[in-house]
Write a protein that holds these residues in place. Structure first.
Motif, PDB file in Angstrom:
ATOM      1  N   UNK B   6      -3.733 -33.582  -2.248  1.00  0.00           N
ATOM      2  CA  UNK B   6      -2.702 -32.839  -1.530  1.00  0.00           C
ATOM      3  C   UNK B   6      -1.851 -33.747  -0.643  1.00  0.00           C
ATOM      4  N   UNK B   7      -2.148 -35.067  -0.634  1.00  0.00           N
ATOM      5  CA  UNK B   7      -1.311 -36.001   0.128  1.00  0.00           C
ATOM      6  C   UNK B   7      -0.718 -37.105  -0.740  1.00  0.00           C
ATOM      7  N   UNK B   8      -0.776 -36.948  -2.040  1.00  0.00           N
ATOM      8  CA  UNK B   8      -0.110 -37.914  -2.925  1.00  0.00           C
ATOM      9  C   UNK B   8       1.398 -37.725  -2.807  1.00  0.00           C
ATOM     10  N   UNK B   9       2.142 -38.814  -2.635  1.00  0.00           N
ATOM     11  CA  UNK B   9       3.603 -38.725  -2.503  1.00  0.00           C
ATOM     12  C   UNK B   9       4.233 -38.014  -3.694  1.00  0.00           C
ATOM     13  N   UNK B  10       3.861 -38.422  -4.898  1.00  0.00           N
ATOM     14  CA  UNK B  10       4.547 -37.848  -6.058  1.00  0.00           C
ATOM     15  C   UNK B  10       4.171 -36.378  -6.247  1.00  0.00           C
ATOM     16  N   UNK B  11       2.951 -36.004  -5.877  1.00  0.00           N
ATOM     17  CA  UNK B  11       2.578 -34.586  -5.997  1.00  0.00           C
ATOM     18  C   UNK B  11       3.353 -33.748  -4.978  1.00  0.00           C
ATOM     19  N   UNK B 101       8.101 -19.967   5.272  1.00  0.00           N
ATOM     20  CA  UNK B 101       7.447 -20.872   6.235  1.00  0.00           C
ATOM     21  C   UNK B 101       6.703 -22.002   5.545  1.00  0.00           C
ATOM     22  N   UNK B 102       6.126 -21.707   4.392  1.00  0.00           N
ATOM     23  CA  UNK B 102       5.337 -22.734   3.703  1.00  0.00           C
ATOM     24  C   UNK B 102       5.561 -22.646   2.204  1.00  0.00           C
ATOM     25  N   UNK B 103       5.361 -23.766   1.527  1.00  0.00           N
ATOM     26  CA  UNK B 103       5.326 -23.756   0.059  1.00  0.00           C
ATOM     27  C   UNK B 103       4.021 -24.420  -0.369  1.00  0.00           C
ATOM     28  N   UNK B 104       3.462 -23.998  -1.502  1.00  0.00           N
ATOM     29  CA  UNK B 104       2.158 -24.545  -1.897  1.00  0.00           C
ATOM     30  C   UNK B 104       2.270 -25.970  -2.423  1.00  0.00           C
ATOM     31  N   UNK B 105       1.193 -26.734  -2.200  1.00  0.00           N
ATOM     32  CA  UNK B 105       1.107 -28.089  -2.749  1.00  0.00           C
ATOM     33  C   UNK B 105       0.264 -28.009  -4.017  1.00  0.00           C
ATOM     34  N   UNK B 106       0.849 -28.489  -5.111  1.00  0.00           N
ATOM     35  CA  UNK B 106       0.130 -28.517  -6.386  1.00  0.00           C
ATOM     36  C   UNK B 106      -0.314 -29.943  -6.676  1.00  0.00           C
ATOM     37  N   UNK B 166      -6.912 -37.493   8.991  1.00  0.00           N
ATOM     38  CA  UNK B 166      -6.760 -36.317   8.166  1.00  0.00           C
ATOM     39  C   UNK B 166      -8.141 -35.784   7.797  1.00  0.00           C
ATOM     40  N   UNK B 167      -8.145 -34.621   7.193  1.00  0.00           N
ATOM     41  CA  UNK B 167      -9.387 -34.017   6.723  1.00  0.00           C
ATOM     42  C   UNK B 167     -10.066 -34.983   5.754  1.00  0.00           C
TER      43      UNK B 167
END
Lengths: 183, 167
Positions: B6-11, B101-106, B166-167
């Motif tokens: 969920x923290x990959x730049x390209x994702x 407010x938010x969009x999902x991270x895939x 981060x988590x």
């Protein structure tokens, strides 16, 4: 030598991060909802004060505490200046159709109401809510000038409702806050 | 250490692009060019260009995502968006689609079948207002094109936390 329990630096329940403001604040009286509108800078405070007793050995240390005071308060700013809101802010009454002339200075009975607020955690959309059962509106009323919306301060202080007239009880005299389970 | 998906730049970039495509470009039948210098707009009467200005989301910063909407003032047959009203309309549709407010991270390890990481990017501008663009602009007509630009600032929710990890 490190304690084996230290395994997870940083966040553990990242759904629980709260970003943003209190989104909606409602006043209630006799089961009627009064919408107060935009209330920025909202802060909920639940205070607990303790008497600290120090032992007689030198140097002295705190050896026991006794809870002596607790309080629940919500402060913010009401941006919608209309008769309903100003009448409430002056501590007079809650009425959608409050009269337009609001007279100031005479002796009057104290007006209590219930306050509820709501906000959302951005990660999981779960809500956090509070209720202060029996509130008194205690802030100074002031209206200033400027190029932003000029609101008036809101300060709702909770009183003891152990008698249950505003939704409280002996085990729940001031109010409650609802918070989602840790994920 | 490994960085979670969920923290990959390209994702993160593709998650914004996917949201943009699913909620704006596809319903409006728009071509979306994503930072491709080879893209040609010859013959097209309206399209969207998207580019990433800053890649700070997931690194205690924010992702700045610029979306440009183009319409041709005069089309091949002489008709076109003479007054820029179609460009403005597309701007409104984009604004409405991004007014969340938010969009999902895939995660896109299988690009054709992205899976939800259950993490979110917040759309929050520099003034702290959710759902609003950081900047919006209507450009003067240039090269026969109407152009509106909307720049959105997106933050991973953990970017907002004050802790260093981060988590």
């Amino acid at each position: 030598m490190a304690y084996a329990g230290f395994t997870n630096p940083g966040g553990v329940d990242t759904n629980a991060y709260l970003v943003g403001d209190w989104e909606e604040v409602l006043a209630l009286k006799s089961n009627v909802i009064y919408r107060l509108g935009n209330c920025p800078e909202g802060v909920l405070e639940i205070s607990r004060e303790y008497y600290r007793h120090e032992d007689t050995q030198w140097p002295r240390k705190v050896d026991w505490v006794a809870p002596i005071r607790t309080g629940m308060k919500f402060t913010g700013r009401l941006e919608e200046i209309n008769a309903q809101n100003v009448s409430m802010l002056l501590g007079q009454t809650l009425a959608v159709g409050a009269q337009n002339y609001l007279y100031v200075g005479a002796q009057s009975s104290t007006y209590y109401f219930t306050l509820r607020g709501n906000r959302v955690r951005p990660q999981d959309n779960l809500t956090i809510e509070f209720q202060i059962h029996k509130c008194l509106q205690t802030s100074l009323f002031s209206l200033g000038g400027g190029d932003e919306a000029q609101g008036a301060p809101l300060e709702c202080e909770g009183l003891d409702d152990a008698a249950g007239n505003y939704g409280g009880s002996s085990t729940n005299p001031l109010g409650w806050i609802y918070v989602p389970t840790k994920s | 250490m490994t960085v979670p998906a969920d923290r990959y730049d390209d994702y993160l970039i593709r998650s914004v692009y996917k949201y943009l495509y699913d909620n704006f470009a596809s319903p409006e039948s728009l071509d979306v060019n994503f930072q491709n210098s080879e893209f040609t707009s010859d013959g097209k009467t309206k399209w969207v260009e998207a580019q990433v200005l800053s890649l700070g989301a997931g690194k205690k910063g924010s992702l700045l995502y610029q979306i440009d909407i183009y319409t041709r003032v005069v089309g091949e047959t002489g008709s076109g968006d003479i007054y820029g009203s179609e460009c403005a309309r597309l701007g409104r549709v984009l604004y409405a689609a991004m007014h969340v407010s938010t969009i999902p991270i895939y995660e896109f390890s299988t690009p054709a079948s992205p899976t939800d990481t259950n993490k979110k990017l917040m759309i929050i501008n520099n003034d702290g207002h959710f759902r609003e663009p950081d900047e919006s602009r209507r450009w003067p007509i240039e090269n026969g094109l109407n152009r509106y630009t909307y720049t959105y600032r997106l933050m991973h929710v953990e970017d907002a936390a004050h802790g260093h990890y981060y988590d």
